[in-house]
Design an enzyme around this catalytic site. Structure first.
Site, PDB file in Angstrom:
ATOM      1  N   HIS A 103       0.857  -1.179   0.000  1.00 23.27           N
ATOM      2  CA  HIS A 103       0.000   0.000   0.000  1.00 23.27           C
ATOM      3  C   HIS A 103       0.893   1.228   0.000  1.00 23.27           C
ATOM      4  CE1 HIS A 103      -3.861  -1.944   0.559  1.00 23.27           C
ATOM      5  NE2 HIS A 103      -3.359  -2.687   1.529  1.00 23.27           N
ATOM      6  N   CYS A 159      -0.190   2.714  -4.453  1.00 22.06           N
ATOM      7  CA  CYS A 159      -1.022   3.867  -4.795  1.00 22.06           C
ATOM      8  C   CYS A 159      -0.324   5.178  -4.482  1.00 22.06           C
ATOM      9  CB  CYS A 159      -2.350   3.797  -4.046  1.00 22.06           C
ATOM     10  SG  CYS A 159      -3.566   2.754  -4.860  1.00 22.06           S
TER      11      CYS A 159
END
Length: 352
Positions: A103, A159
């Site tokens: 992430h 991301c």
């Protein structure tokens, strides 16, 4: 004859390419986070297991000493990076590669004159973050003298969205279709020909999706979803309704002789399929593999191969689950930036 051709190539390229005639190819450090702690605030990243295997395979074929790590906390990511940066192997190496799949977010750190200054971070399995800038910095010549004047290549499947301002994905433009083509992703151009198959669905790699029981059930039953890596709001609908136009600058420094490749543009999600893996790492793998198998890897400048990976990513269409249906058909392009001063050619390694 082969030896004469190789020597001729080396002479002609001298001064225009990095020296890839060192004793070793170098270290390829792989950090892949798939399983996150229950209280980290982040969901697991199913599909990363395939990426982990493929990255080991492809960089081993390129001659690297692969150092593969899985499911590291924020502190462990930092200590691992630090330890690898201190390795003596770099002094005898052609280059260095780092692949990070986890992430990620762009954190707001300062606001001046209506400009948001943000910094990209990698998230550990415990929810603790490490600045991407700090990771890259540990391999510049000030901290890693063995890699001075040598290419450092970073590939980041994570991301780049944030609380302050997020665009999410590129919705694209409506076009009149005059010809249908079959792209690499196996889906026909034209929304009327695209159907959401729960077994090959793309979801945001994210915690944007709310976690009520019905949505949990939908996620568990969808075995091949594409996901986005971030977590800031409870639902995709809420997220999409709070778009803002804000002047912004993202601080991701690219030092000399360094290349940074991201799975998405700033403010965008990175897409990962829960069966096939991340869009960026899939495309990177297939492009490098093709050049190895066709024997063109030694004569093709590496950024051309990366351009091929970006091109391959454009053939993919986001196919979300029902709870993120408004993102249907959207696109999240990858990108790279570099301060390489010479060409990168993976010449055949003649180990000493």
């Amino acid at each position: 004859m082969k030896s004469d051709t190789r020597r001729s190539m080396e002479v002609s390229n001298k001064g225009f390419t990095y020296d890839f005639n060192n004793e070793r190819r170098g270290i390829a450090l792989l950090i892949h986070n798939e399983v996150f702690d229950k209280y980290s605030g982040y969901k697991d990243r199913p599909g990363d297991g395939g990426d982990f295997i493929r990255m080991q395979e492809i960089f081993t074929k390129l001659g690297f000493d692969v150092d593969a790590k899985r499911n590291l906390t924020g502190r462990k990511i930092f200590s691992t990076i630090q330890k690898v940066s201190e390795s003596k192997i770099h002094e005898k190496s052609d280059c260095f590669v780092c692949v990070i799949a986890s992430h990620g977010e762009e954190m707001q750190i300062e606001t001046k004159h209506n400009v948001i200054i943000k910094e990209h971070v990698i998230v550990g399995t415990d929810g603790q973050c490490v600045k991407t800038r700090d990771i890259v910095e540990m391999f510049n010549e000030d901290y890693c003298e063995g890699l001075k004047d040598k290419p450092k290549l970073f590939f980041i499947q994570a991301c780049r969205t944030s609380n302050a301002t997020v665009l999410g994905m590129d919705s694209g433009h409506t076009l009149t279709i005059t010809e249908r083509k079959q792209p690499q992703g196996g889906m026909f151009d034209g929304v009327e020909d695209m159907q959401v198959d729960s077994k090959i669905t793309d979801n945001v790699d994210s915690n944007y999706v709310s976690t009520n029981e019905n949505q949990k059930s939908n996620n568990e039953n969808s075995q091949c979803e594409d996901n986005l890596d971030t977590r800031h709001v409870s639902t995709a609908e809420t997220y999409l309704s709070r778009r803002q136009l804000v002047h912004q600058v993202t601080d991701v420094e690219c030092p000399e002789d360094t290349l940074l490749m991201f799975a998405s543009l700033s403010n965008n999600f990175a897409v990962r399929n829960s069966s096939a893996g991340g869009w960026l790492l899939n495309s990177l793998y297939s492009q490098i593999k093709e050049y190895i198998e066709t024997g063109k890897i030694c004569s093709t400048e590496f950024t051309q191969i990366l351009n091929g990976a970006l091109k391959e990513m454009t053939t993919k269409n986001f196919k979300p689950s029902d709870i993120t249906s408004r993102l249907y058909g959207a696109f999240s392009p990858g990108c790279f930036t570099h301060c390489l001063s010479r060409d990168v050619l993976f010449l055949e390694k003649q180990y000493k």
